[in-house]
Design a protein around this motif. Structure first.
Motif, PDB file in Angstrom:
ATOM      1  N   GLY A  79       0.803  -1.212   0.000  1.00 43.18           N
ATOM      2  CA  GLY A  79       0.000   0.000   0.000  1.00 43.18           C
ATOM      3  C   GLY A  79       0.837   1.264   0.000  1.00 43.18           C
ATOM      4  N   HIS A  80       1.771   1.380   0.941  1.00 39.21           N
ATOM      5  CA  HIS A  80       2.614   2.564   1.002  1.00 39.21           C
ATOM      6  C   HIS A  80       3.705   2.526  -0.056  1.00 39.21           C
ATOM      7  CE1 HIS A  80       0.966   2.865   5.135  1.00 39.21           C
ATOM      8  NE2 HIS A  80       1.019   4.136   4.851  1.00 39.21           N
TER       9      HIS A  80
ATOM     10  N   ARG B  79       4.894   5.899  -1.906  1.00 39.84           N
ATOM     11  CA  ARG B  79       4.473   6.740  -3.026  1.00 39.84           C
ATOM     12  C   ARG B  79       3.422   7.721  -2.522  1.00 39.84           C
ATOM     13  NH1 ARG B  79       2.839   4.964  -9.127  1.00 39.84           N
ATOM     14  NH2 ARG B  79       3.240   7.020  -9.990  1.00 39.84           N
ATOM     15  N   ASN B  80       3.658   8.993  -2.775  1.00 39.01           N
ATOM     16  CA  ASN B  80       2.723  10.039  -2.368  1.00 39.01           C
ATOM     17  C   ASN B  80       1.558  10.144  -3.345  1.00 39.01           C
ATOM     18  OD1 ASN B  80       4.281  10.861  -0.120  1.00 39.01           O
ATOM     19  ND2 ASN B  80       5.609  12.049  -1.458  1.00 39.01           N
ATOM     20  N   ALA B  81       0.535  10.840  -2.949  1.00 40.82           N
ATOM     21  CA  ALA B  81      -0.652  11.001  -3.789  1.00 40.82           C
ATOM     22  C   ALA B  81      -0.332  11.696  -5.108  1.00 40.82           C
ATOM     23  CB  ALA B  81      -1.718  11.788  -3.037  1.00 40.82           C
TER      24      ALA B  81
ATOM     25  N   HIS C 112      12.771  11.491   3.985  1.00 40.20           N
ATOM     26  CA  HIS C 112      11.322  11.604   4.111  1.00 40.20           C
ATOM     27  C   HIS C 112      10.771  12.959   3.653  1.00 40.20           C
ATOM     28  CE1 HIS C 112       7.683   9.782   5.751  1.00 40.20           C
ATOM     29  NE2 HIS C 112       7.341  10.990   6.164  1.00 40.20           N
ATOM     30  N   TYR C 113      11.568  14.011   3.769  1.00 40.48           N
ATOM     31  CA  TYR C 113      11.067  15.353   3.457  1.00 40.48           C
ATOM     32  C   TYR C 113      11.567  15.866   2.113  1.00 40.48           C
ATOM     33  CZ  TYR C 113       9.618  15.176   8.263  1.00 40.48           C
ATOM     34  OH  TYR C 113       9.026  14.799   9.424  1.00 40.48           O
ATOM     35  N   ASP C 114      12.073  14.964   1.280  1.00 43.23           N
ATOM     36  CA  ASP C 114      12.590  15.368  -0.025  1.00 43.23           C
ATOM     37  C   ASP C 114      12.012  14.438  -1.092  1.00 43.23           C
ATOM     38  OD1 ASP C 114      14.048  16.692  -1.948  1.00 43.23           O
ATOM     39  OD2 ASP C 114      15.900  15.601  -1.542  1.00 43.23           O
TER      40      ASP C 114
END
Length: 135
Positions: free
Chosen positions: A76-77, A94-96, A106-108
């Motif tokens: 899922g993630h 994977r982000n939306a 995580h922040y890049d």
């Protein structure tokens, strides 16, 4: 015709500056995008196995095996993709918007799982990737 006041002139100038900044940001973002079909293009999620800065990075579609039924939390993630640095799984998500992040960077957000693996190697600066506890 009404006379142009200082307030109206400053408001208009601020709106134009904001629009120009937004256009510049969008142009910079699209200029940094990888061309379609290249190894780093967002639509290229083929398996990879390479040495990057002396570290072996691998990626492949997650299969039914592995922990929790394949990939990070059942795929899922991780978007159904598994990434490894020197044989240790790098948890990716994977982000939306289609970008990818990892537990290391995580922040890049980056455009592909391969780019996430490379960003993690850059962040690690030679340090070993430790297994991520799942429970």
């Amino acid at each position: 015709m009404p006379e142009l006041s200082r307030r109206r002139a400053l408001t208009t100038a601020a709106a134009l500056a904001a629009a120009a900044a937004a256009t510049g940001t969008a142009a910079a973002h699209s200029a940094n995008a990888a061309p379609p079909g290249s190894p780093d293009s967002p639509d290229s999620f083929d398996s990879f196995d390479e040495v990057y800065k002396g570290r072996r990075i691998q990626g492949r579609p997650a299969s039914g095996g592995g922990h929790h039924g394949g990939g990070h939390h059942g795929g899922g993630h991780g978007g159904g993709f598994a990434v490894f640095v020197d044989g240790v799984e790098l948890h990716v998500m994977r982000n939306a918007d289609g970008s990818w992040i990892s537990v290391i960077s995580h922040y890049d957000p980056v455009p592909t799982p391969r780019a996430a693996a490379r960003a993690a190697v850059d962040e690690l600066q030679g340090a070993r990737l430790l297994p991520f506890p799942t429970n």
